[in-house]
Motif scaffolding. Structure first.
Motif, PDB file in Angstrom:
ATOM      1  N   ASP A   1      48.389  73.187  51.162  1.00  0.00           N
ATOM      2  CA  ASP A   1      48.767  73.918  49.956  1.00  0.00           C
ATOM      3  C   ASP A   1      47.627  74.723  49.339  1.00  0.00           C
ATOM      4  O   ASP A   1      47.779  75.324  48.303  1.00  0.00           O
ATOM      5  N   SER A   2      46.450  74.737  49.967  1.00  0.00           N
ATOM      6  CA  SER A   2      45.340  75.483  49.372  1.00  0.00           C
ATOM      7  C   SER A   2      44.702  76.425  50.379  1.00  0.00           C
ATOM      8  O   SER A   2      44.406  76.040  51.507  1.00  0.00           O
ATOM      9  N   PRO A   3      44.479  77.688  49.951  1.00  0.00           N
ATOM     10  CA  PRO A   3      43.830  78.622  50.880  1.00  0.00           C
ATOM     11  C   PRO A   3      42.309  78.504  50.857  1.00  0.00           C
ATOM     12  O   PRO A   3      41.618  79.145  51.629  1.00  0.00           O
ATOM     13  N   PHE A   4      41.757  77.652  49.934  1.00  0.00           N
ATOM     14  CA  PHE A   4      40.310  77.643  49.737  1.00  0.00           C
ATOM     15  C   PHE A   4      39.582  76.659  50.646  1.00  0.00           C
ATOM     16  O   PHE A   4      40.074  75.583  50.949  1.00  0.00           O
ATOM     17  N   VAL A   5      38.383  77.089  51.062  1.00  0.00           N
ATOM     18  CA  VAL A   5      37.484  76.192  51.791  1.00  0.00           C
ATOM     19  C   VAL A   5      36.281  75.959  50.874  1.00  0.00           C
ATOM     20  O   VAL A   5      35.550  76.895  50.552  1.00  0.00           O
TER      21      VAL A   5
ATOM     22  N   LEU B   1      40.142  81.361  52.346  1.00  0.00           N
ATOM     23  CA  LEU B   1      39.058  81.963  51.574  1.00  0.00           C
ATOM     24  C   LEU B   1      37.919  80.964  51.499  1.00  0.00           C
ATOM     25  O   LEU B   1      38.108  79.830  51.059  1.00  0.00           O
ATOM     26  N   VAL B   2      36.736  81.394  51.930  1.00  0.00           N
ATOM     27  CA  VAL B   2      35.611  80.464  51.956  1.00  0.00           C
ATOM     28  C   VAL B   2      34.732  80.709  50.724  1.00  0.00           C
ATOM     29  O   VAL B   2      34.331  81.842  50.444  1.00  0.00           O
ATOM     30  N   GLU B   3      34.474  79.642  49.968  1.00  0.00           N
ATOM     31  CA  GLU B   3      33.644  79.764  48.772  1.00  0.00           C
ATOM     32  C   GLU B   3      32.191  79.982  49.170  1.00  0.00           C
ATOM     33  O   GLU B   3      31.754  79.538  50.254  1.00  0.00           O
ATOM     34  N   ALA B   4      31.422  80.614  48.258  1.00  0.00           N
ATOM     35  CA  ALA B   4      30.040  80.986  48.591  1.00  0.00           C
ATOM     36  C   ALA B   4      29.207  79.762  48.997  1.00  0.00           C
ATOM     37  O   ALA B   4      28.473  79.790  49.986  1.00  0.00           O
TER      38      ALA B   4
END
Ligand SMILES: [Fe+2]
Length: 500
Positions: free
Chosen positions: A48-52, A19-22
């Motif tokens: 361990d994290s799906p965030f970018v 998931l890419v942050e804005a």
């Protein structure tokens, strides 16, 4: 609404379960090669994290050496986020060539290349339900029962009883596995240097080899986002012009130019064409095969590009023309190949975009991967049932492997770059190749496959090698629907050919 680069990136991260942050997306969009940067982000993302996050993008930008930026002449990417948020008719997503090799030790350089290949393709295979109990090779124990590994194929050989013995490597070790004959796993041809996931049965008895139960390839996901243009604008796909050859089909080329100017058949189709893609072998080159000079009308390579410039200038100046080199062009033959050097690019009209081979770019939001197709020379002999008459069968296998030219050490020279630029990522909407001097179209998991036709008649050399070209066909694709219209400029049939 026309798809834009922002949507490409969001769906690219989605495909890779991230998931890419804005803020991160905003920054990515300012980069010259946003997709290349995104790939590097995924590679270095904490497991361990799906965030970018924006910080991760900043870090990736810092990490990247300035020398790794491609400098192909005529590269057109959009630099400002405001611009890219509007629809863009043409955007480069990534070029395979990312600068000259950086390591001075060839062994270290090739290790980095194969590590990059392994990591990128393994990432696509992880998490598959069919690859249960996925383990690093080093952690496998005898008696484990059912387990899976992802490996790059080091060797494939047949045993005396015609079973297959396959050696796989991952980053922790090496493993020999048996593919018993007459099983479903034995139905696929396993190629050297491709990356596979295998489900195994590991026997209790020490010394007995794990058996392959199933083979999984990276594949084009069936659930991927399908991208289409908002309006019925079209692109025309050509290849293997071989300008400078005595057999360049100048009359057929003139017919094509007349058509594009709206002075031939189907002027309404001609008027809807905005883009031309040429998949390599722009000129015939010099010294490419024995006694080639006998086949040359222009024996000076710079003059060949000057003539190419004149030929491309015969097409309407409104067209966006994207060209990549092939094995006949005057760039380093090792793949990925860079775009044309500035001195040669300068011979071409300003509406020509010169990219490396391969390259991935968006036309009206539709993602096109263009690759010349040199690896047909390795893949066709290696894959039973394939032949030069139907290169699209081989292209299906490329998409399944998500790699354009996996085999090392045969006829396709591979450049030892730190990133494997022949990995197919993202999955395109259109994959176009040339090289085979035939013409073919097919579809695979929603991807339109085109083997674009040549504009060179048969040469003595081809006659010797039993290659009968299918020349002067043009593939015209409606970018809103990916419907294909095949036009025949060979003069042997009515110019406006059948849809197919
Ligand atoms: Fe060619």
């Amino acid at each position: 609404m026309t798809q834009d680069l922002r949507e490409h990136l969001v769906s690219y991260f989605e495909e890779h379960h991230a998931l890419v942050e804005a803020g991160a997306l905003q920054l990515l969009l300012t980069d010259r090669q946003p997709l290349l940067l995104s790939r590097s982000l995924l590679e270095n993302r904490p497991v361990d994290s799906p965030f970018v996050t924006r910080e991760m993008v900043e870090e990736a930008m810092r990490r990247r050496a300035p020398s790794a930026l491609p400098v192909a002449g005529g590269l057109r990417t959009v630099a400002r986020p405001d611009d890219v948020l509007a629809s863009v008719p043409y955007a480069v997503l990534c070029e395979g060539f990312t600068g000259p090799p950086v390591a001075s030790d060839p062994l270290a350089a090739y290790s980095a290349l194969f590590r990059s290949r392994y990591r990128e393709l393994a990432r696509m295979l992880r998490g598959r339900p069919d690859l249960g109990n996925l383990r690093p090779i080093r952690e496998l124990r005898s008696g484990e029962g059912s387990a899976s590994v992802i490996g790059i194929v080091r060797e494939v050989r047949a045993t005396q009883k015609q079973h297959l013995l396959v050696t796989l490597d991952d980053e922790t070790g090496s493993l020999s596995v048996l593919v018993p004959r007459d099983t479903s796993a034995a139905r696929t041809t396993i190629l050297g240097d491709e990356v596979l996931g295998v489900r195994l049965e590991i026997p209790r008895e020490r010394g007995r080899l794990p058996r392959v139960v199933a083979v999984e390839r990276p594949e084009v996901p069936v659930t991927r986002t399908v991208r289409r243009a908002a309006t019925h604008r079209r692109a025309i796909f050509l290849s293997d012009l071989h300008v400078g050859s005595r057999s360049f089909l100048s009359e057929e080329w003139s017919r094509l130019a007349e058509f594009l100017h709206g002075r031939g058949p189907m002027p309404e189709v001609a008027a809807s064409i905005d883009h031309v893609v040429v998949a390599g072998d722009l000129v015939d080159g010099i010294g490419i095969y024995p006694q080639q000079e006998r086949d040359l009308a222009i024996a000076d390579v710079v003059e060949q590009y000057a003539e190419l410039g004149r030929k491309l200038a015969e097409l309407p100046a409104r067209l966006n023309i994207v060209v990549i080199p092939g094995n006949h062009d005057a760039v380093c033959p090792a793949e990925p190949q860079p775009g044309l050097p500035e001195a040669l690019r300068a011979q071409l009209p300003p509406n020509v975009q010169s990219l490396g081979n391969p390259s991935t770019f968006a036309l009206e939001g539709v993602v096109v991967c263009a690759y010349h197709g040199r690896s047909f020379d390795d893949l066709i002999p290696a894959l039973p049932g394939t032949h030069y008459g139907r290169p699209t069968d081989v292209m299906k296998r490329m998409l399944s492997m998500r790699h354009l030219a996996p085999i090392y050490g045969d006829r396709t020279p591979l450049a030892p770059l730190p990133r494997d630029g022949l990995v197919i990522d993202p999955a395109p909407d259109i994959l176009v190749t040339g090289h085979a001097h035939t013409y073919g179209a097919d579809r695979y998991r929603g991807v339109l496959l085109l083997n674009a036709s040549t504009w060179q008649a048969e040469t003595e050399y081809q006659r010797m090698r039993n290659i009968t070209p299918v020349a002067a066909r043009a593939a015209v694709v409606d970018l809103a629907t990916l419907e294909l219209l095949t036009l025949d400029f060979s003069g042997t049939a009515p110019p406006a050919g059948a849809a197919g």
